[in-house]
Write a protein that holds these residues in place. Structure first.
Motif, mmCIF file in Angstrom:
data_model
loop_
_atom_site.group_PDB
_atom_site.id
_atom_site.type_symbol
_atom_site.label_atom_id
_atom_site.label_comp_id
_atom_site.label_asym_id
_atom_site.label_seq_id
_atom_site.Cartn_x
_atom_site.Cartn_y
_atom_site.Cartn_z
ATOM 1 N N HIS A 111 48.921 45.395 39.565
ATOM 2 C CA HIS A 111 48.144 44.915 38.562
ATOM 3 C C HIS A 111 46.326 44.428 39.510
ATOM 4 O O HIS A 111 45.623 44.751 38.698
ATOM 5 C CB HIS A 111 48.668 43.539 38.431
ATOM 6 C CG HIS A 111 49.729 44.219 37.571
ATOM 7 N ND1 HIS A 111 51.024 44.282 37.764
ATOM 8 C CD2 HIS A 111 49.164 43.769 36.143
ATOM 9 C CE1 HIS A 111 51.427 44.877 36.760
ATOM 10 N NE2 HIS A 111 51.346 43.762 35.949
ATOM 11 N N VAL A 112 46.964 44.844 40.522
ATOM 12 C CA VAL A 112 44.993 44.548 40.918
ATOM 13 C C VAL A 112 44.212 45.462 41.537
ATOM 14 O O VAL A 112 43.044 46.054 40.612
ATOM 15 C CB VAL A 112 45.507 43.882 42.899
ATOM 16 C CG1 VAL A 112 43.879 43.736 43.046
ATOM 17 C CG2 VAL A 112 45.996 42.242 43.046
ATOM 18 N N ARG B 84 43.686 46.460 37.136
ATOM 19 C CA ARG B 84 42.074 46.145 36.806
ATOM 20 C C ARG B 84 41.387 44.788 37.585
ATOM 21 O O ARG B 84 39.755 44.879 36.863
ATOM 22 C CB ARG B 84 43.466 44.213 36.252
ATOM 23 C CG ARG B 84 44.534 44.242 35.253
ATOM 24 C CD ARG B 84 45.338 43.137 34.842
ATOM 25 N NE ARG B 84 43.912 41.696 35.243
ATOM 26 C CZ ARG B 84 44.086 40.635 34.782
ATOM 27 N NH1 ARG B 84 45.323 40.318 35.011
ATOM 28 N NH2 ARG B 84 43.684 39.724 35.005
ATOM 29 N N ASP C 120 40.684 43.027 39.713
ATOM 30 C CA ASP C 120 40.527 41.600 39.904
ATOM 31 C C ASP C 120 41.925 40.645 40.165
ATOM 32 O O ASP C 120 42.923 40.885 40.262
ATOM 33 C CB ASP C 120 40.586 41.262 38.150
ATOM 34 C CG ASP C 120 40.534 39.325 37.801
ATOM 35 O OD1 ASP C 120 40.245 38.689 38.744
ATOM 36 O OD2 ASP C 120 40.762 39.026 36.891
ATOM 37 N N ALA D 92 44.541 39.476 39.331
ATOM 38 C CA ALA D 92 45.654 39.701 39.094
ATOM 39 C C ALA D 92 46.764 39.184 39.740
ATOM 40 O O ALA D 92 48.388 40.414 39.424
ATOM 41 C CB ALA D 92 46.134 41.222 38.340
ATOM 42 N N VAL E 52 50.682 37.349 38.666
ATOM 43 C CA VAL E 52 52.038 37.951 38.414
ATOM 44 C C VAL E 52 52.932 38.527 39.473
ATOM 45 O O VAL E 52 54.148 38.671 39.149
ATOM 46 C CB VAL E 52 51.218 40.216 37.413
ATOM 47 C CG1 VAL E 52 50.647 39.625 36.837
ATOM 48 C CG2 VAL E 52 50.927 41.115 38.920
#
Length: 150
Positions: free
Chosen positions: A99-100, A103, A105, A108, A111
């Motif tokens: 997710h990092v 995204r 970011d 993230a 999660v």
């Protein structure tokens, strides 16, 4: 913890407690940072369905069905600390990192914690389906309240 159970996830109180946790967290976040534009899913229903149904389904097939299943097949993957197996922990770390990366970011990483819940149910039920239902539910509420299209 028992890896497989004969009792369906929909008939267990802990599954419904995990479902109820979503709105509690959304409420806390709403109070802390305020919410977004609640009408955005009406303007972009395809995007809302993609983010709250399709992506969680695909992610759970890959992460809980594929990775966590493969890790659980290993002896080290079945070792556990309380309710968290090594397979769940490793999968959740990879899930958060993915997710990092996608995204771009660091927030993230948050999660990671829902991922541990999804992984718990994957271990408990010996299927990724309960994890996918929870993941979709969590995304539906979070995205409705805090995501807005540009």
């Amino acid at each position: 913890m028992q890896i497989a159970t004969a009792r369906p996830f929909g008939r267990r109180a802990e599954f419904w407690a995990a479902m109820a946790l979503g709105p509690v967290v959304w409420g806390i976040v709403w109070l802390w940072q305020g919410g977004g534009d609640l009408s955005w899913p009406l303007r972009a229903p395809g995007r809302y369905i993609l983010l709250s149904v399709v992506y969680p389904l695909l992610e759970e097939i890959v992460f809980r069905g594929g990775l966590q299943g493969a890790f659980t097949a290993r002896v080290w993957g079945r070792s556990q600390w309380g309710p968290v197996t090594a397979a769940n922990l490793m999968t959740s770390i990879l899930f958060a990192c993915a997710h990092v990366v996608t995204r771009g970011d660091v927030t993230a990483l948050a999660v990671f914690f829902p991922s541990l819940i999804f992984g718990y149910f994957r271990d408990r039920d010996n299927t990724w389906i309960s994890a996918a239902i929870l993941h979709g539910w969590y995304n539906m509420g979070y995205l409705l309240l805090f995501y807005a299209t540009k």
